[in-house]
Every structure is written in C-alpha cells, then in structure tokens.
Design an enzyme around this catalytic site. Structure first.
Site, PDB file in Angstrom:
ATOM      1  N   ARG A  15      27.122  79.841  38.709  1.00  0.00           N
ATOM      2  CA  ARG A  15      28.125  78.966  38.201  1.00  0.00           C
ATOM      3  C   ARG A  15      28.005  78.787  36.696  1.00  0.00           C
ATOM      4  O   ARG A  15      26.879  78.971  36.101  1.00  0.00           O
ATOM      5  CB  ARG A  15      28.185  77.620  39.030  1.00  0.00           C
ATOM      6  CG  ARG A  15      28.456  77.638  40.326  1.00  0.00           C
ATOM      7  CD  ARG A  15      28.128  76.349  41.111  1.00  0.00           C
ATOM      8  NE  ARG A  15      26.572  76.081  41.233  1.00  0.00           N
ATOM      9  CZ  ARG A  15      26.243  75.187  41.856  1.00  0.00           C
ATOM     10  NH1 ARG A  15      26.915  74.089  42.285  1.00  0.00           N
ATOM     11  NH2 ARG A  15      24.756  75.066  42.266  1.00  0.00           N
ATOM     12  N   LYS A  75      23.124  73.099  36.887  1.00  0.00           N
ATOM     13  CA  LYS A  75      21.744  72.919  37.400  1.00  0.00           C
ATOM     14  C   LYS A  75      20.838  72.145  36.772  1.00  0.00           C
ATOM     15  O   LYS A  75      21.058  72.296  35.210  1.00  0.00           O
ATOM     16  CB  LYS A  75      21.171  74.173  38.173  1.00  0.00           C
ATOM     17  CG  LYS A  75      21.833  74.767  39.324  1.00  0.00           C
ATOM     18  CD  LYS A  75      22.241  73.853  40.528  1.00  0.00           C
ATOM     19  CE  LYS A  75      20.855  73.204  41.247  1.00  0.00           C
ATOM     20  NZ  LYS A  75      20.949  72.364  42.323  1.00  0.00           N
ATOM     21  N   TYR A  94      23.766  68.319  36.734  1.00  0.00           N
ATOM     22  CA  TYR A  94      22.992  67.938  37.850  1.00  0.00           C
ATOM     23  C   TYR A  94      21.570  67.633  37.516  1.00  0.00           C
ATOM     24  O   TYR A  94      20.866  68.617  37.194  1.00  0.00           O
ATOM     25  CB  TYR A  94      23.258  68.844  39.344  1.00  0.00           C
ATOM     26  CG  TYR A  94      24.623  68.737  39.847  1.00  0.00           C
ATOM     27  CD1 TYR A  94      24.945  67.620  40.367  1.00  0.00           C
ATOM     28  CD2 TYR A  94      25.340  69.946  39.878  1.00  0.00           C
ATOM     29  CE1 TYR A  94      26.367  67.378  40.734  1.00  0.00           C
ATOM     30  CE2 TYR A  94      26.705  69.945  40.219  1.00  0.00           C
ATOM     31  CZ  TYR A  94      27.197  68.628  40.831  1.00  0.00           C
ATOM     32  OH  TYR A  94      28.329  68.658  41.501  1.00  0.00           O
ATOM     33  N   HIS A  96      19.101  65.503  39.951  1.00  0.00           N
ATOM     34  CA  HIS A  96      18.348  65.204  41.217  1.00  0.00           C
ATOM     35  C   HIS A  96      17.059  64.908  40.893  1.00  0.00           C
ATOM     36  O   HIS A  96      16.062  65.415  41.297  1.00  0.00           O
ATOM     37  CB  HIS A  96      18.592  66.482  42.114  1.00  0.00           C
ATOM     38  CG  HIS A  96      20.051  66.751  42.532  1.00  0.00           C
ATOM     39  ND1 HIS A  96      20.747  65.809  43.434  1.00  0.00           N
ATOM     40  CD2 HIS A  96      20.731  67.508  42.229  1.00  0.00           C
ATOM     41  CE1 HIS A  96      22.052  66.430  43.505  1.00  0.00           C
ATOM     42  NE2 HIS A  96      21.952  67.431  42.863  1.00  0.00           N
ATOM     43  N   GLU A 118      25.412  63.587  39.677  1.00  0.00           N
ATOM     44  CA  GLU A 118      25.083  63.186  40.904  1.00  0.00           C
ATOM     45  C   GLU A 118      25.274  61.646  40.912  1.00  0.00           C
ATOM     46  O   GLU A 118      25.450  60.971  41.993  1.00  0.00           O
ATOM     47  CB  GLU A 118      23.959  63.809  41.766  1.00  0.00           C
ATOM     48  CG  GLU A 118      22.676  63.237  41.209  1.00  0.00           C
ATOM     49  CD  GLU A 118      21.977  64.040  40.222  1.00  0.00           C
ATOM     50  OE1 GLU A 118      21.044  63.666  39.740  1.00  0.00           O
ATOM     51  OE2 GLU A 118      22.866  64.886  39.654  1.00  0.00           O
ATOM     52  N   ASP A 270      18.256  69.205  47.925  1.00  0.00           N
ATOM     53  CA  ASP A 270      18.303  68.662  46.284  1.00  0.00           C
ATOM     54  C   ASP A 270      17.467  67.458  46.108  1.00  0.00           C
ATOM     55  O   ASP A 270      17.181  67.315  45.152  1.00  0.00           O
ATOM     56  CB  ASP A 270      19.729  68.746  45.589  1.00  0.00           C
ATOM     57  CG  ASP A 270      20.047  69.824  45.217  1.00  0.00           C
ATOM     58  OD1 ASP A 270      19.271  70.781  44.538  1.00  0.00           O
ATOM     59  OD2 ASP A 270      21.251  70.391  45.150  1.00  0.00           O
TER      60      ASP A 270
END
Length: 371
Positions: A15, A75, A94, A96, A118, A270
C-alpha cells in the site's frame, strides 16, 4: 506545507499513504508533495501518475523524512524510519502503540507529533480511518481462513461451504463490529455455518436484522465463547478496544479442546491479538501451529489486496491530511475533536490514554498542548 510520502518497507506491504488523487488535491490547495520513487507501484500507481498530479519524485526515503513537514504513511514506522523522525514533524499513519512499547518509546524520544489513523473518531462513535481496512480485513479473513484449513497447510481439510451430502464448516466470529460484520457476510456467502458473538445486544439485533437466518448470533459470555470455539472449524478474532491492547479471549488451554487442525484467524493482531497464542506473522510465512491448531496472524492483511486497500484508505484519510496540512496540527485539532482523538504523541509526551494504560506511561491531556 511540504507533504512527504515514503515507500512502505514492512514485509510485503504494497500500500501507499498518498494516492495520486490525494497528491493532486494537495497541490491544487498550494501544498508541495514529494513521493519516494516506486512508492505507489505496488498499488498500481507508477511515478508518472504522481508527476501528472503535480507531485515531485525523490530518490530515497531519507530525503522524504529529511524534508517533509507532514509524513503520510500506511503502516507504523519501522525502526530505521523512526530514527529519521524529528520534533516539529507531523506523522500521520497507523501506529497501534498499545502492544508496542519499543515503537512508543522511539516516537516519544523523537519528539514527533504522531496522529494515529486508528484512534481518529467520528460523530457516531466510529473509527472512520480504521473502518476501510477493517472492512477489507474482515472480508479477507474467511478467505485466508479457508486456505489455512486446507490439509496441505496443516488444517482440518474442511471445505468452508461443504458439498451436497457433506455439511459446511462451522465458523465463529468473535466481535460483531466492522470486521466481524464483513467476515460474517463473506463466510456465510461461502456457505459456512456462521455464528457471531458480541456483548452488545443492540449490535446482535442489528446483525439479525441485516442477515436474517443466514447467520446465528450469541451473546459473548465467557461460557458461550468457549463453547463456540470448541465446536468451530474456524474462529475469527474481530474484537477492538480503540487504542488499547486486545483482550485475550481464547486461552492456550482452550486449544486442547478444539478440533485438531482448526484455524484461528486473528484480525486483532495489530493490537496484540485476541488469542493467547497469537503472535504477528507476515505474508511470507503467514501460518503456524500451536497444540495442533493452525494460526493465521498476519499483521497487515489488507496489504495483500494493495490497490483496493490503498484507494479505500486514501478516500478516508485525504480530508484529514488536507486539514493537517492546511491549518497546521494545532488548529486542525482545535477545530475537529475527532481528529484530536488521533493525537498519540507530541514533543516527547504521550497523549493517548489507552496506550498509557497498556504500557504504564504517564499521559498528557491533548487540550493542554493546544492552548
């Protein structure tokens, strides 16, 4: 503002954080966009598409991190990337953080202002930047679970939909949110016998209204969850506590009672995973066995369908990216309390309460930073 997009370097992550469409919007608004060469190729966007959109192509991630005021990724930054972040820079991706103490410490040490996809919220109490990838991961979960169940992969050798004269596989979906709803839809569509567990009776009523008799619902008490796990050929973990570590809902002791070769698909990996025996895997080596039970715990599942995932994510993130670039992070967060909920770190301070609780780190109220 100078917006930078590096190429993702996590294992088999195809991605890209900024689509050519988003780059075009940013350039039209007067911003400068730089993209590392090849960043979009895995999603079907060659460098030429970014050039046509008005962005500039740069030769290395190092240049992106050195120049960009706003770094937009997919990510969480990997260790080599975290070393290149600096105070005064905005990171939008993101994160996490709750199960990842090392990343949290590196971000705090860098001083970067990190806004996590998130934990951004919306008026309905949802997570609009997590939802697109939850939809993708939910729809993928029964597919990868069906593959895991194949005998060649160590599974039970059960076909999800069965055939005439042979019953379908039993699938338990723990969690009836976005991931669980989409997982149930696909699993039922593949012909499986699907049961969704959730602790919200309102959500269970909604699922029954939507799916009718094509799925079953059960209240997610510990006893009901254990009973369904033991009976199932596949268990999909789809629980989420925003920003926090996932609760462990299936213990190692439960594995001994499950059907040999059954599959556990942990979409919550995740956030640390919702099975006690879960550990992150990659698309290179996605499954492993514990006590005769096959585990699929790939931490970037949507990366397998990179083009669909990138476009879906880009549609959701672009308005927030434009707000951060157009107003600066402070004014953007003052104007939008839902975007403010995405702030996780700033100038060495942690600002996300669930992360602080999970890692035992003091938390600063974001409002105190926006004065």
């Amino acid at each position: 503002m100078l917006i930078g997009c590096p190429k993702e370097i996590k294992n088999q992550e195809y991605r890209v954080g900024v689509t050519p469409g988003a780059a075009h919007e940013a350039v039209a608004a007067g911003h400068t966009v730089i993209v590392e060469t090849g960043a979009g190729v895995g999603s079907g966007f060659p460098d030429e598409d970014y050039i046509a959109a008005g962005a500039s192509i740069v030769a290395s991630a190092e240049e992106v991190f050195a120049r960009a005021e706003l770094v937009v990724k997919v990510k969480e930054p990997q260790p080599t990337e975290r070393k290149q972040l600096s105070e005064g820079q905005i990171l939008f991706t993101y994160l996490h953080l709750a199960p990842d103490a090392a990343q949290t410490r590196d971000l705090l040490d860098s001083g970067v202002t990190a806004v996590a996809y998130e934990t951004v919220t919306d008026r309905a109490g949802g997570l609009p930047l997590l939802a697109p990838m939850s939809e993708v991961a939910g729809r993928l979960a029964p597919q990868v679970g069906a593959w895991t169940l194949q005998k060649a992969n160590g599974g039970r050798g059960v076909l999800l939909g069965g055939v005439p004269g042979v019953g379908p596989a039993r699938v338990a979906v723990i969690g009836g949110g976005v991931v669980g709803t989409h997982a149930a839809r696909v699993a039922a569509g593949m012909g499986a016998e699907v049961t969704v567990l959730d602790r919200s009776l309102t959500r269970l009523r909604y699922l029954e209204d939507v799916f009718g008799n094509t799925i079953r619902t059960r209240y997610a008490s510990a006893a009901n969850t254990r009973e369904l796990v033991i009976e199932s050929d596949m268990v999909i973990g789809a629980v989420l506590i925003p920003g926090a570590a996932a609760p462990k809902l299936v213990s190692r002791a439960d594995l001994a009672l499950m059907k040999p070769g059954a599959a556990l698909v942990d979409v919550a990996i995740d956030q640390g995973g919702c099975f006690e025996t879960s550990r992150p895997t990659t698309h290179d080596d996605p499954i492993y066995e514990v006590d005769g039970i096959m585990h699929y715990c790939v931490a970037n599942m949507p990366g397998a369908v990179a083009r669909t995932s990138t476009i879906a994510l880009g549609n959701a993130t672009m308005p927030f990216m434009m707000a951060l670039a157009g107003k600066g992070w402070k004014q953007a967060l003052r104007d939008d309390p839902h975007l403010k909920a995405g702030l996780n770190t700033h100038a060495g301070k942690l600002t996300c309460a669930p992360v602080g609780e999970a890692l035992g780190i003091d938390v600063t109220d974001p409002d105190s930073l926006l004065g």
